[in-house]
Design a protein around this motif. Structure first.
Motif, PDB file in Angstrom:
ATOM      1  N   UNK A   1      -9.279 -24.634  -3.934  1.00 58.19           N
ATOM      2  CA  UNK A   1     -10.694 -24.190  -3.965  1.00 58.19           C
ATOM      3  C   UNK A   1     -11.541 -25.334  -3.780  1.00 58.19           C
ATOM      4  N   UNK A   2     -12.697 -25.192  -3.173  1.00 63.48           N
ATOM      5  CA  UNK A   2     -13.826 -26.189  -3.271  1.00 63.48           C
ATOM      6  C   UNK A   2     -14.990 -25.954  -4.210  1.00 63.48           C
ATOM      7  N   UNK A   3     -15.359 -27.005  -4.984  1.00 64.08           N
ATOM      8  CA  UNK A   3     -16.334 -26.809  -6.063  1.00 64.08           C
ATOM      9  C   UNK A   3     -17.538 -27.992  -5.528  1.00 64.08           C
ATOM     10  N   UNK A   4     -18.815 -27.411  -5.521  1.00 60.79           N
ATOM     11  CA  UNK A   4     -19.908 -28.275  -5.175  1.00 60.79           C
ATOM     12  C   UNK A   4     -20.592 -28.472  -6.690  1.00 60.79           C
ATOM     13  N   UNK A  21      -7.029 -33.666 -11.781  1.00 62.35           N
ATOM     14  CA  UNK A  21      -6.406 -33.258 -10.534  1.00 62.35           C
ATOM     15  C   UNK A  21      -7.276 -33.006  -9.323  1.00 62.35           C
ATOM     16  N   UNK A  22      -8.675 -32.986  -9.590  1.00 63.41           N
ATOM     17  CA  UNK A  22      -9.698 -32.928  -8.898  1.00 63.41           C
ATOM     18  C   UNK A  22      -9.832 -33.948  -7.833  1.00 63.41           C
ATOM     19  N   UNK A  23     -10.031 -33.890  -6.477  1.00 62.55           N
ATOM     20  CA  UNK A  23     -10.035 -34.805  -5.386  1.00 62.55           C
ATOM     21  C   UNK A  23     -11.509 -34.671  -4.877  1.00 62.55           C
ATOM     22  N   UNK A  24     -12.211 -35.680  -4.785  1.00 64.04           N
ATOM     23  CA  UNK A  24     -13.248 -35.779  -4.013  1.00 64.04           C
ATOM     24  C   UNK A  24     -13.294 -35.727  -2.509  1.00 64.04           C
ATOM     25  N   UNK A  25     -13.920 -34.810  -1.825  1.00 56.77           N
ATOM     26  CA  UNK A  25     -13.664 -34.804  -0.384  1.00 56.77           C
ATOM     27  C   UNK A  25     -14.666 -35.346   0.332  1.00 56.77           C
ATOM     28  N   UNK A  26     -16.062 -34.733   0.113  1.00 52.88           N
ATOM     29  CA  UNK A  26     -16.957 -35.160   1.051  1.00 52.88           C
ATOM     30  C   UNK A  26     -18.436 -34.710   0.159  1.00 52.88           C
ATOM     31  N   UNK A  27     -19.616 -34.883   0.886  1.00 47.84           N
ATOM     32  CA  UNK A  27     -20.793 -34.468   0.360  1.00 47.84           C
ATOM     33  C   UNK A  27     -21.533 -33.335   1.380  1.00 47.84           C
ATOM     34  N   UNK A  28     -22.185 -32.582   0.848  1.00 49.82           N
ATOM     35  CA  UNK A  28     -23.055 -31.803   1.588  1.00 49.82           C
ATOM     36  C   UNK A  28     -24.331 -31.333   1.059  1.00 49.82           C
ATOM     37  N   UNK A  29     -24.956 -30.193   1.412  1.00 53.55           N
ATOM     38  CA  UNK A  29     -26.194 -29.728   1.235  1.00 53.55           C
ATOM     39  C   UNK A  29     -26.035 -28.391   0.825  1.00 53.55           C
ATOM     40  N   UNK A  30     -26.888 -28.221  -0.142  1.00 61.43           N
ATOM     41  CA  UNK A  30     -27.167 -26.649  -0.543  1.00 61.43           C
ATOM     42  C   UNK A  30     -28.584 -26.361  -0.154  1.00 61.43           C
ATOM     43  N   UNK A  31     -28.877 -25.514   0.740  1.00 58.50           N
ATOM     44  CA  UNK A  31     -30.034 -25.266   1.273  1.00 58.50           C
ATOM     45  C   UNK A  31     -30.863 -24.078   0.795  1.00 58.50           C
ATOM     46  N   UNK A  32     -32.199 -24.259   0.521  1.00 58.66           N
ATOM     47  CA  UNK A  32     -33.025 -23.476  -0.160  1.00 58.66           C
ATOM     48  C   UNK A  32     -32.972 -23.290  -1.713  1.00 58.66           C
ATOM     49  N   UNK A  60      -6.566 -24.674 -10.099  1.00 61.09           N
ATOM     50  CA  UNK A  60      -6.695 -23.342 -11.168  1.00 61.09           C
ATOM     51  C   UNK A  60      -7.100 -24.236 -12.489  1.00 61.09           C
ATOM     52  N   UNK A  61      -6.308 -25.201 -12.912  1.00 66.88           N
ATOM     53  CA  UNK A  61      -6.392 -26.003 -14.143  1.00 66.88           C
ATOM     54  C   UNK A  61      -7.700 -26.637 -14.202  1.00 66.88           C
ATOM     55  N   UNK A  62      -8.337 -27.114 -13.074  1.00 67.84           N
ATOM     56  CA  UNK A  62      -9.651 -27.681 -12.973  1.00 67.84           C
ATOM     57  C   UNK A  62     -10.686 -26.824 -13.256  1.00 67.84           C
ATOM     58  N   UNK A  63     -10.382 -25.424 -12.603  1.00 65.06           N
ATOM     59  CA  UNK A  63     -11.424 -24.532 -12.898  1.00 65.06           C
ATOM     60  C   UNK A  63     -11.533 -24.092 -14.434  1.00 65.06           C
ATOM     61  N   UNK A  64     -10.224 -23.949 -14.874  1.00 60.34           N
ATOM     62  CA  UNK A  64     -10.719 -23.634 -16.283  1.00 60.34           C
ATOM     63  C   UNK A  64     -11.112 -24.580 -17.179  1.00 60.34           C
ATOM     64  N   UNK A  65     -11.019 -26.175 -16.798  1.00 67.83           N
ATOM     65  CA  UNK A  65     -11.639 -27.134 -17.608  1.00 67.83           C
ATOM     66  C   UNK A  65     -12.889 -27.246 -17.287  1.00 67.83           C
ATOM     67  N   UNK A  66     -13.448 -26.898 -16.076  1.00 60.86           N
ATOM     68  CA  UNK A  66     -14.742 -26.851 -15.629  1.00 60.86           C
ATOM     69  C   UNK A  66     -15.388 -25.576 -16.566  1.00 60.86           C
TER      70      UNK A  66
END
Length: 143
Positions: A1-4, A21-32, A60-66
Motif C-alpha cells: 500500500x502507498x501512503x502520502x 518497515x516503511x520504504x520511501x519511494x518518491x515524491x508527488x503532488x496532491x492537486x486542488x 499493514x503493521x505500518x498502517x496500524x502504527x500510523x
C-alpha cells in the motif's frame, strides 16, 4: 500500500521510528488541496492549489502504527487520494483532520517538516510559501 505524507511523516528519521518497515519511494503532488495547520499539518480542498507529498510503501503493521499516531478515526480520517508523480498518477492513502481550529505550528513541529522536505528532496521554498499563505489566512480567520 502507498501512503502520502505531507507533514512530520515526511521526516525519514521520524518515520523510521513510527514505521520501521516503511520504504520511501518518491515524491508527488496532491492537486486542488492546500496545506493548513491546526497546530499540526492538515490539508483542505482548495481548487488550483497543491500540496507536495512524500510517498511511502507501507505494510499493514505500518498502517496500524500510523493509525495510532494520527489518532484515527477520532482525530484524523483517512482516504485514498490521487497523487500526481513524474511517472504518472497513483492512488495513495492520505490522512486529514476531522475538525479543529486553525493554529500555527510550533517551531519544533515545523522544523520536523522542514527536515522532511530536505529528506525527500522537496523544494523548501514551497513549504515556506505554504506557511506564509497559511499565516495570511490565519490572521484574517482570527479577526
Amino acid at each position: 500500500m502507498m501512503y502520502a505524507a505531507y507533514g512530520s511523516n515526511l521526516n525519514h528519521e521520524q518515520m523510521a521510528i513510527r514505521c520501521p518497515k516503511a520504504k520511501f519511494v518518491k515524491t508527488g503532488t496532491l492537486k486542488d488541496y492546500q496545506l493548513v495547520f491546526r497546530g499540526v499539518a492538515d490539508i483542505e480542498w482548495n481548487l488550483g492549489s497543491s500540496v507536495l507529498v512524500g510517498l511511502w510503501k507501507i505494510t499493514d503493521h505500518c498502517l496500524a502504527a500510523l493509525d495510532r499516531y494520527e489518532g484515527y478515526p477520532n482525530f484524523y480520517s483517512r482516504d485514498i487520494a490521487e497523487i500526481q508523480t513524474k511517472t504518472g498518477e497513483i492512488n495513495a492513502l492520505i490522512y486529514y483532520m476531522n475538525s479543529g481550529e486553525y493554529y500555527p505550528p510550533m517551531k519544533t513541529y515545523y522544523e520536523s517538516i522542514y527536515i522532511g522536505y530536505k529528506n525527500c528532496g522537496l523544494p523548501i521554498k514551497k513549504l515556506e510559501n505554504d506557511l506564509s499563505n497559511f499565516k495570511t489566512m490565519y490572521e484574517s480567520y482570527i479577526q
